[in-house]
Design an enzyme around this catalytic site. Structure first.
Site, mmCIF file in Angstrom:
data_model
loop_
_atom_site.group_PDB
_atom_site.id
_atom_site.type_symbol
_atom_site.label_atom_id
_atom_site.label_comp_id
_atom_site.label_asym_id
_atom_site.label_seq_id
_atom_site.Cartn_x
_atom_site.Cartn_y
_atom_site.Cartn_z
ATOM 1 N N ARG A 133 86.098 36.644 -25.096
ATOM 2 C CA ARG A 133 87.171 36.307 -26.052
ATOM 3 C C ARG A 133 86.605 35.964 -27.425
ATOM 4 N NH1 ARG A 133 91.293 32.960 -22.100
ATOM 5 N NH2 ARG A 133 92.331 34.811 -21.327
ATOM 6 N N GLY A 155 97.389 40.088 -16.268
ATOM 7 C CA GLY A 155 96.101 39.527 -15.863
ATOM 8 C C GLY A 155 95.364 40.301 -14.797
ATOM 9 N N GLY A 181 100.308 36.381 -19.480
ATOM 10 C CA GLY A 181 101.711 35.987 -19.606
ATOM 11 C C GLY A 181 102.360 36.625 -20.817
ATOM 12 N N LYS A 241 104.593 39.991 -6.285
ATOM 13 C CA LYS A 241 106.005 39.651 -6.092
ATOM 14 C C LYS A 241 106.998 40.406 -6.964
ATOM 15 C CE LYS A 241 105.398 35.101 -4.245
ATOM 16 N NZ LYS A 241 105.447 33.681 -4.475
HETATM 17 P P1 AMP Z 1 100.387 39.732 -9.839
HETATM 18 O O1 AMP Z 1 99.657 38.551 -10.389
HETATM 19 O O2 AMP Z 1 101.821 39.536 -9.590
HETATM 20 O O3 AMP Z 1 100.061 41.020 -10.593
HETATM 21 O O4 AMP Z 1 99.816 39.919 -8.376
HETATM 22 C C1 AMP Z 1 98.478 40.185 -8.129
HETATM 23 C C2 AMP Z 1 98.180 39.864 -6.704
HETATM 24 O O5 AMP Z 1 98.915 40.705 -5.854
HETATM 25 C C3 AMP Z 1 96.727 40.055 -6.342
HETATM 26 O O6 AMP Z 1 96.164 38.818 -6.054
HETATM 27 C C4 AMP Z 1 96.789 40.950 -5.132
HETATM 28 O O7 AMP Z 1 95.890 40.555 -4.103
HETATM 29 C C5 AMP Z 1 98.209 40.787 -4.659
HETATM 30 N N1 AMP Z 1 98.615 41.919 -3.828
HETATM 31 C C6 AMP Z 1 98.552 43.212 -4.136
HETATM 32 N N2 AMP Z 1 98.928 43.964 -3.084
HETATM 33 C C7 AMP Z 1 99.261 43.121 -2.085
HETATM 34 C C8 AMP Z 1 99.717 43.288 -0.757
HETATM 35 N N3 AMP Z 1 99.907 44.516 -0.239
HETATM 36 N N4 AMP Z 1 99.959 42.181 -0.007
HETATM 37 C C9 AMP Z 1 99.761 40.973 -0.529
HETATM 38 N N5 AMP Z 1 99.321 40.733 -1.791
HETATM 39 C C10 AMP Z 1 99.071 41.811 -2.562
#
Ligand code: AMP
Length: 393
Positions: free
Chosen positions: A36, A351, A374, A198
Site C-alpha cells: 500500500r 478482498g 468494502g 454468501k
Molecule cells: P466473500 O468474502 O464473500 O467473497 O467470500 C469469500 C469466502 O468464500 C472465502 O473465504 C471462501 O473460502 C468462501 N467460499 C468460496 N466457496 C465456498 C464454498 N463452496 N463453500 C464455503 N465457502 C466458500
C-alpha cells in the site's frame, strides 16, 4: 461522474494534505507488507516533482478506537516511505494540535511529513466538522488517494474536502476510471463473475450489475442457494434458507432482461469442510446427500473459460470455491487465469478475489485490481461513496 484529478491541480508552491491508505500489517514494529505504501508513491512523487511546497500525509492504521495507542502508530510507515522515496519523512507527534501546526508551518521546499494515526481521535470517524477544519488548516490543497476508505464519511476522507480545494490522487482516479463504466455503459459483452461465501453479502452487487451484463456467473458458496432455488439437490453445501426467495427473484429478473445466469454444472465436493478433506468430483448439477460443494468442477471451468474468453469487459468479485485450501483452489485458479488471459477490460474487485489473484501471482495481468474491499463492493452496488462524491464537481 469523473473526479477532479490531481493532474489538473496547480500544486506548485502549495502545501498539500494527502489522505493515503497506509493501513498496513506490522510485525515487530516494522512494516510487514509495503504494497500500500508503494501504491501511494506515484501520487506523492507527482506532487514533489510538480514543486508542491510540502506534502503532509495522513492515514488510519488498525482500530485504535479514538484513543492514542503506540501499537497503532504510523511511525513505521513513515520510516518505510522514507526508504522508498529516498528522502526523509518527518513524523508528527500527533494528528492536530499546536505542535503539529508548528511543524507544518516550518516545512520547507519538498519536505514530507506524516501525521499520526487519524483514528487516535474519535472525531475522525464522527466526521467532526471542527476536527476536519483543523486538518484542513494545515494545508492549501487536499488530495485523497485512499480508495479503501472512500466508502466511509470520515473527517480525513470526506469532511476535510469541504474546506480545501480537493482532488483525487492517481489510485482513486484509476478506480473510478475502471469501475464507473461497469455501471453505466460497459463494452459488451460484459461478464460478471460473482463468487464468495454468501448471497446476503453479494445480493446488492448482483442486482446492480444485472442490467448491464450479458452473462452473470455465480460461483462459490453462494451458488448453492441458487441451485437449491432451482430445485437441485445440494447435500450439505452452504445454504442461506432466508435467501431462497431472493435467489428466485434474481433468476426471474435475469430471464426477463435476457441476461444469461451461469451456475456450476459440476462440482468438487468433500464430506467435511476441512483443509485435509478428500476431494471428490461430482459430474452432475445435483450433489449427493452428506457431501458439500467446495469448488466448481471441470465442466463448469471449461464453460466459464469460453464465456470469459469472449468477453469485452470482465468484472470478478469473489472466489469460485474454498481457495484458501489448496485442494479446493483449482476452480478459482483456472478462472483467474481465464480472466488474466482475456483480451477485454478485466477488473478484479473485492478482498478475496484480489487475495486469490495475488496468491496465484496473476494480479499484474489484470487491467485493474482494486485497492479497496468494502469500497469496491459498495461501488459495484451502485452506491455513492462519500469520499469519491467529495471529489466530484
Ligand atoms: P466473500 O468474502 O464473500 O467473497 O467470500 C469469500 C469466502 O468464500 C472465502 O473465504 C471462501 O473460502 C468462501 N467460499 C468460496 N466457496 C465456498 C464454498 N463452496 N463453500 C464455503 N465457502 C466458500
Amino acid at each position: 461522474m469523473a473526479v477532479r484529478s490531481i493532474t489538473n491541480a496547480e500544486v506548485s508552491g502549495k502545501k498539500v494534505l494527502v489522505r493515503v491508505d497506509f493501513n498496513v500489517p506490522l510485525k515487530d514494529g516494522a512494516v510487514a507488507d509495503d504494497t500500500r505504501i508503494k501504491a501511494a508513491l506515484p501520487t506523492i512523487e507527482h506532487l514533489l516533482k510538480n514543486k508542491a511546497s510540502s506534502v503532509i500525509l495522513m492515514s488510519h492504521l488498525g482500530r485504535p478506537k479514538g484513543q492514542r495507542a503506540p501499537e497503532f502508530s504510523l511511525k513505521p510507515t513513515a520510516e518505510r516511505l522514507a526508504e522508498l522515496l529516498g528522502r526523509p519523512v518527518k513524523m508528527a507527534p500527533d494528528v492536530v494540535g499546536p505542535e503539529v501546526e508548528q511543524m507544518a508551518g516550518e516545512l520547507g521546499a519538498g519536505d514530507v511529513m506524516m501525521l499520526e494515526n487519524v483514528r487516535f481521535y474519535k472525531e475522525e470517524t464522527d466526521n467532526d466538522a471542527e476536527f476536519s477544519k483543523k486538518l484542513a488548516a494545515l494545508a492549501d490543497l487536499y488530495v485523497n488517494d485512499a480508495f479503501g476508505s472512500a466508502h466511509r464519511a470520515h473527517a480525513s476522507t470526506e469532511g476535510v474536502a469541504h474546506h480545501l480545494p480537493s482532488y483525487a490522487g492517481f489510485l482513486i482516479e484509476k478506480e473510478v476510471r475502471f469501475f464507473e463504466p461497469v455501471l453505466k455503459d460497459p463494452q459488451q459483452p460484459m461478464v460478471a463473475i460473482i463468487g464468495g461465501a454468501k448471497v446476503s453479502s453479494k445480493i446488492g452487487v448482483l442486482e446492480s450489475l444485472l442490467p448491464n451484463c450479458k452473462t452473470l456467473i455465480i460461483g462459490g458458496g453462494m451458488a448453492y442457494t441458487f441451485l437449491k432455488a432451482q430445485g437441485h439437490e445440494i447435500g450439505n453445501s452452504m445454504l442461506e434458507e432466508d435467501y431462497l426467495d431472493t435467489a428466485r427473484s434474481l433468476l426471474k429478473a435475469a430471464e426477463q432482461k435476457g441476461v444469461e445466469i451461469v451456475l456450476p454444472v459440476d462440482h468438487i465436493v468433500a464430506s467435511e469442510f476441512a483443509e485435509n478433506a478428500s476431494p471428490e468430483a461430482v459430474d452432475s448439477v445435483d450433489i449427493p446427500s452428506g457431501k458439500l460443494g467446495m469448488d466448481i468442477g471441470p465442466k463448469t471451468i471449461a464453460k466459464l473459460k469460453e464465456i470469459i474468453g469472449n468477453a469485452k469487459t470482465v468484472v470478478w468479485n469473489g472466489p469460485m470455491g474454498v481457495f484458501e485450501f489448496d485442494t479446493f483452489a483449482g476452480g478459482t485458479l483456472e478462472i483467474a487465469k481465464a480472466v488474466a488471459e482475456c483480451s477485454g477490460t478485466t477488473i478484479v474487485g473485492g478482498g478475496d478475489s484480489v487475495a486469490a489473484a495475488n496468491k496465484f501471482e496473476l494480479a499484474e495481468r489484470m487491467d485493474h485490481v482494486s485497492t479497496g474491499g468494502g469500497a469496491s463492493l459498495e461501488f459495484l452496488e451502485g452506491r455513492t461513496l462519500p469520499g469519491i462524491a467529495a471529489l466530484q464537481d
